[in-house]
Write a protein that holds these residues in place. Structure first.
Motif, PDB file in Angstrom:
ATOM      1  N   UNK A  30       0.850  -1.192   0.000  1.00 48.30           N
ATOM      2  CA  UNK A  30       0.000   0.000   0.000  1.00 48.30           C
ATOM      3  C   UNK A  30       0.888   1.245   0.000  1.00 48.30           C
ATOM      4  N   UNK A  31       0.560   2.176  -0.889  1.00 48.61           N
ATOM      5  CA  UNK A  31       1.212   3.485  -0.909  1.00 48.61           C
ATOM      6  C   UNK A  31       0.160   4.520  -0.510  1.00 48.61           C
ATOM      7  N   UNK A  81      -7.038   2.769  10.099  1.00 49.75           N
ATOM      8  CA  UNK A  81      -7.556   1.450  10.491  1.00 49.75           C
ATOM      9  C   UNK A  81      -6.930   0.912  11.762  1.00 49.75           C
ATOM     10  N   UNK A  82      -6.033   1.669  12.374  1.00 53.44           N
ATOM     11  CA  UNK A  82      -5.360   1.225  13.591  1.00 53.44           C
ATOM     12  C   UNK A  82      -3.864   1.439  13.472  1.00 53.44           C
ATOM     13  N   UNK A  83      -3.136   0.960  14.450  1.00 50.63           N
ATOM     14  CA  UNK A  83      -1.680   1.135  14.456  1.00 50.63           C
ATOM     15  C   UNK A  83      -0.984   0.129  13.539  1.00 50.63           C
ATOM     16  N   UNK A  84       0.134   0.594  12.945  1.00 48.64           N
ATOM     17  CA  UNK A  84       1.030  -0.277  12.196  1.00 48.64           C
ATOM     18  C   UNK A  84       2.412  -0.208  12.839  1.00 48.64           C
ATOM     19  N   UNK A  85       3.069  -1.345  13.049  1.00 42.56           N
ATOM     20  CA  UNK A  85       4.472  -1.299  13.477  1.00 42.56           C
ATOM     21  C   UNK A  85       5.312  -0.571  12.432  1.00 42.56           C
ATOM     22  N   UNK A  86       6.392   0.062  12.868  1.00 39.97           N
ATOM     23  CA  UNK A  86       7.282   0.778  11.949  1.00 39.97           C
ATOM     24  C   UNK A  86       8.568  -0.031  11.781  1.00 39.97           C
ATOM     25  N   UNK A 128       3.578  13.414   2.931  1.00 40.06           N
ATOM     26  CA  UNK A 128       4.457  12.255   3.040  1.00 40.06           C
ATOM     27  C   UNK A 128       3.835  11.104   2.260  1.00 40.06           C
ATOM     28  N   UNK A 129       4.680  10.267   1.688  1.00 45.86           N
ATOM     29  CA  UNK A 129       4.233   9.079   0.966  1.00 45.86           C
ATOM     30  C   UNK A 129       4.694   7.862   1.747  1.00 45.86           C
ATOM     31  N   UNK A 130       3.734   7.137   2.310  1.00 44.21           N
ATOM     32  CA  UNK A 130       4.043   6.002   3.169  1.00 44.21           C
ATOM     33  C   UNK A 130       3.957   4.696   2.388  1.00 44.21           C
ATOM     34  N   UNK A 131       4.913   3.820   2.615  1.00 52.50           N
ATOM     35  CA  UNK A 131       4.874   2.470   2.082  1.00 52.50           C
ATOM     36  C   UNK A 131       4.541   1.511   3.223  1.00 52.50           C
ATOM     37  N   UNK A 132       3.410   0.837   3.090  1.00 59.73           N
ATOM     38  CA  UNK A 132       3.015  -0.188   4.056  1.00 59.73           C
ATOM     39  C   UNK A 132       3.164  -1.537   3.372  1.00 59.73           C
ATOM     40  N   UNK A 133       4.045  -2.351   3.913  1.00 61.93           N
ATOM     41  CA  UNK A 133       4.370  -3.630   3.272  1.00 61.93           C
ATOM     42  C   UNK A 133       4.689  -4.682   4.323  1.00 61.93           C
ATOM     43  N   UNK A 134       4.146  -5.853   4.149  1.00 66.06           N
ATOM     44  CA  UNK A 134       4.419  -6.970   5.057  1.00 66.06           C
ATOM     45  C   UNK A 134       4.175  -6.576   6.513  1.00 66.06           C
ATOM     46  N   UNK A 135       3.000  -5.972   6.728  1.00 64.08           N
ATOM     47  CA  UNK A 135       2.474  -5.667   8.070  1.00 64.08           C
ATOM     48  C   UNK A 135       3.113  -4.470   8.750  1.00 64.08           C
ATOM     49  N   UNK A 136       4.006  -3.747   8.059  1.00 65.44           N
ATOM     50  CA  UNK A 136       4.664  -2.626   8.721  1.00 65.44           C
ATOM     51  C   UNK A 136       4.779  -1.419   7.797  1.00 65.44           C
ATOM     52  N   UNK A 137       4.900  -0.248   8.425  1.00 64.51           N
ATOM     53  CA  UNK A 137       5.285   0.950   7.680  1.00 64.51           C
ATOM     54  C   UNK A 137       6.774   0.801   7.365  1.00 64.51           C
ATOM     55  N   UNK A 138       7.089   0.669   6.076  1.00 65.63           N
ATOM     56  CA  UNK A 138       8.458   0.371   5.668  1.00 65.63           C
ATOM     57  C   UNK A 138       9.225   1.596   5.192  1.00 65.63           C
ATOM     58  N   UNK A 139       8.513   2.695   4.873  1.00 58.23           N
ATOM     59  CA  UNK A 139       9.174   3.934   4.454  1.00 58.23           C
ATOM     60  C   UNK A 139       8.204   5.086   4.623  1.00 58.23           C
TER      61      UNK A 139
END
Length: 379
Positions: A30-31, A81-86, A128-139
């Motif tokens: 997800x971007x 939708x809730x918290x994501x680990x970073x 900001x452009x967030x990358x959400x991948x494999x259950x975490x904010x990755x960038x």
């Protein structure tokens, strides 16, 4: 190891496996765009309230992802939708959005670090452009129109393979690698060995290096990253030794300024056209005689800021093998190729090894006589 873990990595034995993995990754990633001032992070170490509150996380976030984050960066980000680990790969870009830096920040307790990040991010209305991948904010990239440009890995791979098939028929996929910070793959071009390396191989044979000439094959390496570690780039290689040898600087397309996959396609034409010239640079090193090869090697490693411990070990190995004789710049350049191998045996991350290999290629553009001095040098 699960893909949600920060230290996850995988390798690919063939191109279809690598392409399929990244096609699925593109679909699942997800971007999302957010204003920096609206971003909020919370501590996620083992003492944080969030650590034991799985219900506060977005659907699909596993206990494993939470525990892995607590062991690593120790932060979570609030989303709709809730918290994501970073993920740890997001740390540098997160600091960038908050416009802060410093070696003391990672040493802070996670609640203090979260407070500082939040206080700073509220000051900026940029996107900001967030990358959400494999259950975490990755960038957490800069999200302006002229800032970070998404270049999907699967599209880059397809573009590269099509160009390779057209320009170098019979190319062979040698292997691929992926972790959360870097993606790389390499191909050899055995059918073009005579065209690209014919003259070079004859010169090697004339200097008694027949076995080396026989095993070297032209190749290319592809690298990219969605988390800000690297641009999309391709470099020329010589393959057949224990580690691929870079023979020139990478041709790169940065993930910026609205760049597209078509820009990467144009860059491929450039590196393919330059291959013969790059081999020519390496070939010229055969003509550069060094009176003090160990001193030259030491000075060059220092100039290129190669990892000290591995470089010193490689220099010592070459000094023993050389036995006080003279050598060519070509001999020294090949001796330097021990450094990535040493790093590999020491368990260095793949991204570091790839960076060192790329950096060593700068030696081809140095004036070797400037480093061939009688006076010794300490690393």
């Amino acid at each position: 190891m699960s893909t949600c873990q920060d230290k996850f990595f995988t390798t690919f034995p063939d191109f279809p496996a690598m392409l399929g993995y990244h096609e699925n990754q593109t679909k699942e990633s997800q971007w999302e765009r957010r204003r920096v001032k609206d971003l909020r992070v919370e501590p996620l170490d083992k003492n944080a309230p969030l650590y034991s509150d799985l219900s506060s996380f977005a659907p699909g976030i596993s206990r494993e992802a939470i525990e892995d984050t607590a062991h690593n960066l120790g932060l979570a980000m609030k989303m709709d939708s809730g918290y994501y680990p970073v993920r740890d790969t997001a740390y540098k870009s997160l600091l960038g959005r908050a416009k802060i830096s410093g070696t003391a920040l990672p040493k802070l307790k996670r609640d203090k670090l979260a407070d500082i990040l939040n206080a700073c991010m509220t000051l900026f209305g940029d996107e900001a452009l967030l990358l959400i991948r494999d259950e975490k904010v990755s960038a957490v990239h800069s999200g302006g129109e002229s800032d970070y440009a998404v270049l999907p890995v699967d599209e880059l791979l397809l573009t590269l393979k099509a160009k390779l098939d057209a320009r170098f028929p019979g190319n062979q996929f040698e292997g691929g690698y992926c972790d959360h910070s870097i993606v790389s793959a390499s191909w050899s071009m055995p059918d073009q060995k005579e065209d690209l390396l014919g003259t070079y191989a004859k010169l090697l044979a004339a200097q008694g290096k027949t076995s080396l000439a026989a095993k070297l094959t032209p190749g290319i390496r592809f690298m990219t990253s969605d988390t800000g570690t690297a641009s999309a780039k391709v470099s020329a290689l010589l393959m057949g030794s224990q580690f691929p040898i870079h023979i020139g600087e990478c041709v790169a397309v940065d993930h910026r300024k609205c760049r597209k996959v078509s820009d990467f396609e144009c860059a491929l034409d450039q590196v393919f056209a330059q291959f013969g010239d790059l081999v020519g640079k390496l070939q010229k090193l055969l003509e550069v005689e060094l009176d003090y090869p160990i001193n030259a090697m030491t000075r060059e490693c220092k100039k290129l800021s190669l990892p000290k411990k591995a470089a010193v070990e490689a220099i010592a190995m070459y000094e023993m093998a050389l036995g006080g004789n003279t050598a060519t710049a070509h001999d020294v350049y090949f001796a330097m190729q021990e450094i990535p191998f040493i790093l590999k045996t020491q368990g260095a991350p793949e991204s570091k090894i790839l960076s060192v290999e790329e950096n060593m290629a700068r030696a081809l553009n140095l004036r070797w006589s400037d480093y061939d001095l009688a006076k010794g040098v300490d690393y």
